[in-house]
Design a protein around this motif. Structure first.
Motif, PDB file in Angstrom:
ATOM      1  N   ALA B   3       0.838  -1.202   0.000  1.00 36.04           N
ATOM      2  CA  ALA B   3       0.000   0.000   0.000  1.00 36.04           C
ATOM      3  C   ALA B   3       0.874   1.255   0.000  1.00 36.04           C
ATOM      4  CB  ALA B   3      -0.911  -0.006   1.232  1.00 36.04           C
ATOM      5  N   ILE B   4       1.949   1.236   0.791  1.00 36.10           N
ATOM      6  CA  ILE B   4       2.811   2.427   0.875  1.00 36.10           C
ATOM      7  C   ILE B   4       3.570   2.627  -0.435  1.00 36.10           C
ATOM      8  CG2 ILE B   4       4.692   3.527   2.148  1.00 36.10           C
ATOM      9  CD1 ILE B   4       3.838   1.948   4.598  1.00 36.10           C
ATOM     10  N   ARG B   6       2.594   1.785  -3.375  1.00 39.05           N
ATOM     11  CA  ARG B   6       1.651   2.320  -4.368  1.00 39.05           C
ATOM     12  C   ARG B   6       1.359   3.792  -4.128  1.00 39.05           C
ATOM     13  NH1 ARG B   6      -3.153  -1.975  -5.018  1.00 39.05           N
ATOM     14  NH2 ARG B   6      -4.184  -0.080  -5.723  1.00 39.05           N
ATOM     15  N   ARG B   7       1.208   4.141  -2.837  1.00 36.65           N
ATOM     16  CA  ARG B   7       0.908   5.544  -2.539  1.00 36.65           C
ATOM     17  C   ARG B   7       2.082   6.442  -2.949  1.00 36.65           C
ATOM     18  NH1 ARG B   7       0.738   9.990  -0.228  1.00 36.65           N
ATOM     19  NH2 ARG B   7       2.801   9.732   0.653  1.00 36.65           N
ATOM     20  N   ARG B  10       2.276   6.817  -6.703  1.00 36.04           N
ATOM     21  CA  ARG B  10       1.200   7.687  -7.138  1.00 36.04           C
ATOM     22  C   ARG B  10       1.568   9.140  -6.848  1.00 36.04           C
ATOM     23  NH1 ARG B  10      -2.642   9.898  -5.346  1.00 36.04           N
ATOM     24  NH2 ARG B  10      -4.460  10.326  -6.618  1.00 36.04           N
ATOM     25  N   SER B  11       2.107   9.334  -5.636  1.00 35.26           N
ATOM     26  CA  SER B  11       2.444  10.688  -5.205  1.00 35.26           C
ATOM     27  C   SER B  11       3.544  11.289  -6.088  1.00 35.26           C
ATOM     28  CB  SER B  11       2.841  10.630  -3.735  1.00 35.26           C
ATOM     29  OG  SER B  11       3.844  11.546  -3.444  1.00 35.26           O
ATOM     30  N   LEU B  80       1.149   6.570   9.855  1.00 36.90           N
ATOM     31  CA  LEU B  80       2.021   5.441   9.524  1.00 36.90           C
ATOM     32  C   LEU B  80       2.542   4.736  10.772  1.00 36.90           C
ATOM     33  CD1 LEU B  80       4.095   6.871   6.545  1.00 36.90           C
ATOM     34  CD2 LEU B  80       2.063   5.436   6.499  1.00 36.90           C
ATOM     35  N   VAL B  83      -0.423   2.523  12.832  1.00 38.23           N
ATOM     36  CA  VAL B  83      -1.103   1.379  12.224  1.00 38.23           C
ATOM     37  C   VAL B  83      -0.169   0.176  12.365  1.00 38.23           C
ATOM     38  CG1 VAL B  83      -2.490   2.698  10.595  1.00 38.23           C
ATOM     39  CG2 VAL B  83      -0.207   1.979   9.942  1.00 38.23           C
ATOM     40  N   PRO B  84      -0.728  -1.032  12.301  1.00 36.29           N
ATOM     41  CA  PRO B  84       0.125  -2.206  12.506  1.00 36.29           C
ATOM     42  C   PRO B  84       1.092  -2.468  11.345  1.00 36.29           C
ATOM     43  CG  PRO B  84      -2.169  -2.858  12.175  1.00 36.29           C
ATOM     44  CD  PRO B  84      -2.143  -1.384  12.217  1.00 36.29           C
ATOM     45  N   VAL B  85       2.010  -1.525  11.119  1.00 36.70           N
ATOM     46  CA  VAL B  85       3.055  -1.680  10.108  1.00 36.70           C
ATOM     47  C   VAL B  85       4.349  -1.244  10.793  1.00 36.70           C
ATOM     48  CG1 VAL B  85       3.922  -0.831   7.898  1.00 36.70           C
ATOM     49  CG2 VAL B  85       1.478  -1.127   8.215  1.00 36.70           C
TER      50      VAL B  85
END
Lengths: 315, 289
Positions: B3-4, B6-7, B10-11, B80, B83-85
């Motif tokens: 997810a990170i 991809r973000r 994208r950014s 960030l 969250v469980p990361v």
């Protein structure tokens, strides 16, 4: 659900949080109250694992935040003071990103729809967060905390910077959420806390000052009750006449509001009700009572009393 | 973690940052191609990659400057880190996203050797080796950039620190090395003394203890004297050996010969690992500050 034990946070010589302990039970809505800079945000950051305490432990559902951070983080939704939003993403993109980070299972997207609906951002879902107003950003922040359905919500000043209408909406939203979640909510706005919370924790200068229900706090602090009287006559004569009545513990003048009269605040002893005796005493002295009304102890007074008593300062 | 990545990707491309990087990168590459191959009519494309290895560091801060500094400035790190990361996953994801953009830019340049192959014989092995080395070197640049961006909330400062560090390792240190190529025992002893003095200074700043500082100085002086008496040639190469640890470019040069040797690969990978690890430490330490 949340157990905070003796947490202390030091920044060099500055102590932001000093030996704070409290517990939040399952399903409770707890208000975290204190002047700006009291240590509310620091405490919340420690509970959510963003900061580490210099001393003390935090347990959520039996899991220590330092030893099993992911177990704790899975159970908590956090809305920091400044919502952690990416301006270049749309609302749905952002919430999907958060859902992936939290590994939320939402195959058909129905959970997402429900959250969008709940916080009222459905109609701006495709807009860039950077273009949203403060009120909507706050809602998206709240939506972010709700993603993955955490058991506990930590909300740091959820209504800050909103207009009165939005404040009422968010407050109602929090009240609704309180039916299914354990919530810790911080605020320096007192009516907000008394409107929403079951219990209030007051913190000042990093220290816990009180932790009780609103009613108990009021009872504990006011002792007896207070009345405001407006009496026709001179200040001295009025005070002297009232002081002579049994059951009155103190009289203080509030000055002249209406011509030829004086306003006084009368404190009663615990459990006593000397209103009739006061009437008789004042009428005997030919001092007519123009007005008599009870003074409710507001949360503001409790708060000021507590925070000024400890260490002599509130902001 | 995906997810990170991809973000981040994208950014890069919803803002001008990704396009600026690729544009600047391709302009640099075009210039190198012009100077190295087109003007001279040489098909030795590996030398264009060689020039890029020193000049493309100018474009690197564009990729890395905001990776962590912006999260801190906008307080999105509060998401960030709650969250469980793990922090390690966050840093690695950002590294991989930047590497992907760098790799994408590099992939576009494959057009050049393909075009050149119509006009002359290419040393295919050397070019492939150079590309592989270049990707590893770029990874090392990115790792330094992420580390710098973890130190500050300000993108500009992160960019300047990154440029300074990369210029030091790619431009200044090789120059220093060339100056001291005819190393003498004296230069080694001076160098060892300077290191000793710096360590003593650090000990003093950390403990404010004069006795301990004195002991440190005596230990270092004693060690220098003993080593000088026992084996003088140790100092002859000391400075060069020390510099060698930081010379990223030397490792890359091995790849240009078309040899994929284990030691430069391991060196560059551990360099990347070290800086990513340091970045994780910096981020985690902020929680305890």
């Amino acid at each position: 659900m949340i157990t905070v034990k003796n947490i202390t946070k030091r920044y060099g010589d500055h102590v932001a949080v000093n030996d704070v302990s409290f517990e939040v039970n399952e399903g409770e809505v707890v208000g975290f109250l204190g002047p700006n800079g009291a240590g509310k945000s620091t405490t919340m950051n420690i509970i959510t694992g963003y900061l580490s305490a210099t001393d003390g432990t935090v347990e959520v559902d039996g899991h220590d935040v330092l030893e099993e951070p992911n177990e704790v983080k899975r159970r908590i939704g956090y809305l920091p003071e400044l919502p952690p939003l990416y301006g270049e993403m749309t609302v749905t993109e952002y919430l999907r990103f958060v859902a992936r980070l939290k590994k939320a299972v939402d195959a058909d997207g129905s959970a997402m729809e429900r959250i969008l609906e709940l916080v009222g951002v459905t109609h701006v879902r495709e807009r860039l967060i950077g273009n949203l107003s403060k009120g909507y950003r706050q809602r998206v922040g709240l939506a972010q905390a709700l993603v993955s359905g955490p058991q506990a919500l930590i909300l740091d000043e959820p209504t800050i910077g909103l207009d009165p209408h939005q404040i009422i909406e968010i407050r109602n939203l929090v009240r609704d959420l309180g039916k299914g979640h354990t919530i810790v909510l911080s605020s320096h706005i007192l009516p907000e806390v008394s409107a929403v919370c079951d219990r209030i924790i007051i913190i000042n200068r990093g220290q816990l000052v009180a932790s009780d229900t609103t009613e108990n706090l009021a009872k504990r602090l006011s002792g007896g009750s207070q009345y405001l009287l407006r009496v026709g006559g001179a200040d001295n004569a009025v005070q002297a006449a009232i002081k002579g009545v049994t059951g009155v513990s103190g009289v203080s003048s509030r000055g002249v509001v209406e011509a030829d009269s004086v306003d006084v605040i009368v404190d009663f002893d615990d459990g006593a009700d000397p209103r009739r005796a006061m009437f008789t005493a004042l009428s005997k002295a030919d001092l007519p009572i123009l007005q008599m009304k009870p003074v409710d102890v507001t949360l503001e007074q409790i708060f000021l009393q507590l925070t000024t008593r400890e260490g002599g300062g509130s902001n | 973690m995906v997810a990170i990545i991809r973000r981040e990707l994208r950014s890069y491309f919803v803002s001008p940052v990704g396009y600026s990087f690729i544009g600047f990168f391709l302009v640099l590459n075009g210039l190198m191609l012009l100077v190295t191959n087109l003007i001279t009519g040489s098909p030795a494309y590996q030398f264009t990659i060689g020039s890029m290895s020193t000049w493309s560091l100018l474009a690197m801060p564009l990729l890395t400057m905001r990776l962590l500094s912006d999260e801190k400035r906008l307080r999105t790190d509060q998401l960030l880190l709650t969250v469980p990361v793990s922090v390690g996953q966050v840093v690695l994801a950002k590294f991989l996203a930047a590497l992907a953009v760098f790799g994408g830019g590099t992939l576009i340049t494959v057009i050049y050797p393909v075009a050149l192959s119509f006009f002359g014989d290419l040393a295919v092995g050397r070019i492939i080796g150079a590309y592989l080395g270049y990707l590893l070197l770029g990874g090392a640049f990115i790792a330094i950039g992420i580390f710098m961006s973890s130190l500050t909330e300000n993108q500009l400062i992160a960019a300047i620190l990154t440029l300074a560090a990369l210029a030091l390792m790619m431009w200044i240190l090789p120059g220093v090395r060339d100056t001291f190529i005819t190393a003498s025992t004296v230069s080694g002893i001076v160098f060892a003394s300077v290191v000793g003095a710096l360590v003593a200074l650090l000990v003093y700043l950390a403990t404010k203890n004069v006795t301990l500082t004195g002991v440190t100085i005596i230990l270092f002086a004693g060690a220098i004297v003993v080593v000088a008496l026992l084996s003088a040639q140790f100092f002859e190469t000391l400075l060069l050996d020390f510099l060698q640890w930081f010379l990223l470019g030397d490792r890359f040069d091995v790849f240009m010969t078309g040899v994929i040797a284990l030691s430069p690969v391991v060196y560059l990978l551990s360099f990347i690992g070290l800086f990513l690890f340091l970045t994780v430490r910096v981020v985690e330490k902020a929680r305890w500050a």
